[in-house]
Design a protein around this motif. Sequence first.
Motif, PDB file in Angstrom:
ATOM      1  N   ALA A 107       0.858  -1.178   0.000  1.00 55.59           N
ATOM      2  CA  ALA A 107       0.000   0.000   0.000  1.00 55.59           C
ATOM      3  C   ALA A 107       0.895   1.228   0.000  1.00 55.59           C
ATOM      4  CB  ALA A 107      -0.889  -0.002   1.229  1.00 55.59           C
ATOM      5  N   GLN A 108       0.722   2.026  -1.044  1.00 55.44           N
ATOM      6  CA  GLN A 108       1.479   3.279  -1.139  1.00 55.44           C
ATOM      7  C   GLN A 108       0.519   4.383  -0.710  1.00 55.44           C
ATOM      8  OE1 GLN A 108       2.281   5.232  -5.026  1.00 55.44           O
ATOM      9  NE2 GLN A 108       4.324   4.397  -4.721  1.00 55.44           N
ATOM     10  N   ILE A 109       0.719   4.902   0.501  1.00 56.26           N
ATOM     11  CA  ILE A 109      -0.259   5.806   1.099  1.00 56.26           C
ATOM     12  C   ILE A 109       0.247   7.247   1.029  1.00 56.26           C
ATOM     13  CG2 ILE A 109      -1.639   6.268   3.148  1.00 56.26           C
ATOM     14  CD1 ILE A 109      -0.817   3.278   3.970  1.00 56.26           C
ATOM     15  N   TRP A 110      -0.555   8.075   0.378  1.00 58.96           N
ATOM     16  CA  TRP A 110      -0.151   9.455   0.102  1.00 58.96           C
ATOM     17  C   TRP A 110      -0.748  10.419   1.111  1.00 58.96           C
ATOM     18  CZ3 TRP A 110       1.759  11.311  -5.059  1.00 58.96           C
ATOM     19  CH2 TRP A 110       2.305  10.250  -5.816  1.00 58.96           C
ATOM     20  N   ASP A 111       0.078  11.398   1.489  1.00 60.19           N
ATOM     21  CA  ASP A 111      -0.347  12.452   2.408  1.00 60.19           C
ATOM     22  C   ASP A 111      -0.284  13.780   1.659  1.00 60.19           C
ATOM     23  OD1 ASP A 111      -0.929  13.974   4.622  1.00 60.19           O
ATOM     24  OD2 ASP A 111       1.085  13.846   5.477  1.00 60.19           O
ATOM     25  N   THR A 112      -1.297  14.609   1.855  1.00 57.17           N
ATOM     26  CA  THR A 112      -1.380  15.869   1.098  1.00 57.17           C
ATOM     27  C   THR A 112      -0.270  16.867   1.394  1.00 57.17           C
ATOM     28  OG1 THR A 112      -2.700  16.887   2.823  1.00 57.17           O
ATOM     29  CG2 THR A 112      -3.894  15.835   1.021  1.00 57.17           C
ATOM     30  N   ALA A 113       0.429  16.689   2.493  1.00 59.69           N
ATOM     31  CA  ALA A 113       1.528  17.589   2.843  1.00 59.69           C
ATOM     32  C   ALA A 113       1.095  19.051   2.918  1.00 59.69           C
ATOM     33  CB  ALA A 113       2.689  17.423   1.864  1.00 59.69           C
ATOM     34  N   GLY A 114      -0.153  19.272   3.317  1.00 58.47           N
ATOM     35  CA  GLY A 114      -0.569  20.643   3.631  1.00 58.47           C
ATOM     36  C   GLY A 114      -1.207  21.433   2.508  1.00 58.47           C
ATOM     37  N   GLN A 115      -1.248  20.867   1.292  1.00 58.36           N
ATOM     38  CA  GLN A 115      -1.854  21.627   0.182  1.00 58.36           C
ATOM     39  C   GLN A 115      -3.311  21.956   0.438  1.00 58.36           C
ATOM     40  OE1 GLN A 115      -0.678  18.136  -1.162  1.00 58.36           O
ATOM     41  NE2 GLN A 115      -0.237  18.700  -3.268  1.00 58.36           N
ATOM     42  N   GLU A 116      -3.999  21.102   1.233  1.00 61.05           N
ATOM     43  CA  GLU A 116      -5.439  21.293   1.455  1.00 61.05           C
ATOM     44  C   GLU A 116      -5.721  22.649   2.093  1.00 61.05           C
ATOM     45  OE1 GLU A 116      -3.439  19.435   3.116  1.00 61.05           O
ATOM     46  OE2 GLU A 116      -3.978  19.259   5.240  1.00 61.05           O
ATOM     47  N   ARG A 117      -4.734  23.205   2.774  1.00 58.39           N
ATOM     48  CA  ARG A 117      -4.874  24.521   3.383  1.00 58.39           C
ATOM     49  C   ARG A 117      -5.207  25.578   2.321  1.00 58.39           C
ATOM     50  NH1 ARG A 117      -0.288  25.276   7.763  1.00 58.39           N
ATOM     51  NH2 ARG A 117      -0.989  23.134   8.040  1.00 58.39           N
ATOM     52  N   PHE A 118      -4.690  25.364   1.114  1.00 59.82           N
ATOM     53  CA  PHE A 118      -4.891  26.328   0.031  1.00 59.82           C
ATOM     54  C   PHE A 118      -5.913  25.814  -0.985  1.00 59.82           C
ATOM     55  CE2 PHE A 118      -0.440  26.061   1.459  1.00 59.82           C
ATOM     56  CZ  PHE A 118      -0.374  27.254   2.163  1.00 59.82           C
ATOM     57  N   ARG A 119      -6.657  24.785  -0.598  1.00 62.31           N
ATOM     58  CA  ARG A 119      -7.629  24.170  -1.516  1.00 62.31           C
ATOM     59  C   ARG A 119      -6.975  23.847  -2.843  1.00 62.31           C
ATOM     60  NH1 ARG A 119     -13.570  25.824   0.266  1.00 62.31           N
ATOM     61  NH2 ARG A 119     -13.140  25.380   2.453  1.00 62.31           N
TER      62      ARG A 119
END
Length: 177
Positions: free
Chosen positions: A62-74
């Motif tokens: 399973a290669q699990i991705w994390d947004t690394a904070g981009q969601e803050r800027f939509r």
Amino acid sequence: SSSEDEGEEYLFKIVIIGDSAVGKSNLLSRYARNEFNLHSKATIGVEFQTQTLEIDGKEVKAQIWDTAGQERFRAVTSAYYRGAFGALIVYDISRSSTFDSIPRWLDELKTHSDTTIARMLVGNKCDLENIRAVSVEEGKSLAETEGLFFMETSALDSTNVQKAFEIVIREIYNNVS
Ligand code: GDP
Ligand code: MG
């Protein structure tokens, strides 16, 4: 096993989405490294971690991705979603605004995916019972309506973290095998 069997290997991309500070990065670090960080900061760029499981005697990565904070800027990009077979859609049980955002995240996921996605609604921070703002029933009910798996988790005390990821991974395996 024989050399022919060694070809039976699976690699599944899973994305974690949800509002800023709901605990996405800590869910991943708890699952992949058994680590928790009280003061985790958004890092730059997309990151993922890989976990290996054995299902039916087969190696499943399973290669699990994390947004690394981009969601803050939509600004979670389509590259983030590309090729994903599973998703954890996370809210924080102590902040109802993060639960209210879930339909938007589901829309975004739908927009960016062209395949069946194994989806788990995750109510994180269930250790914060004393300041709970979203009931278990509300979470369950939304999950039922939208056809999602549902689990409350705590990245802090580890409740259900492994379970949440592994249900998604097994569901993907069932979808593709
Ligand atoms: P992200 O922005 O969604 O990646 O959220 P983070 O993983 O960076 O977590 C945001 C904040 O919530 C940090 O201060 C974490 O320590 C805290 N946090 C994350 N998960 C939990 C949890 O399960 N329980 C509690 N009490 N705090 C958490
Ligand atoms: Mg994060």
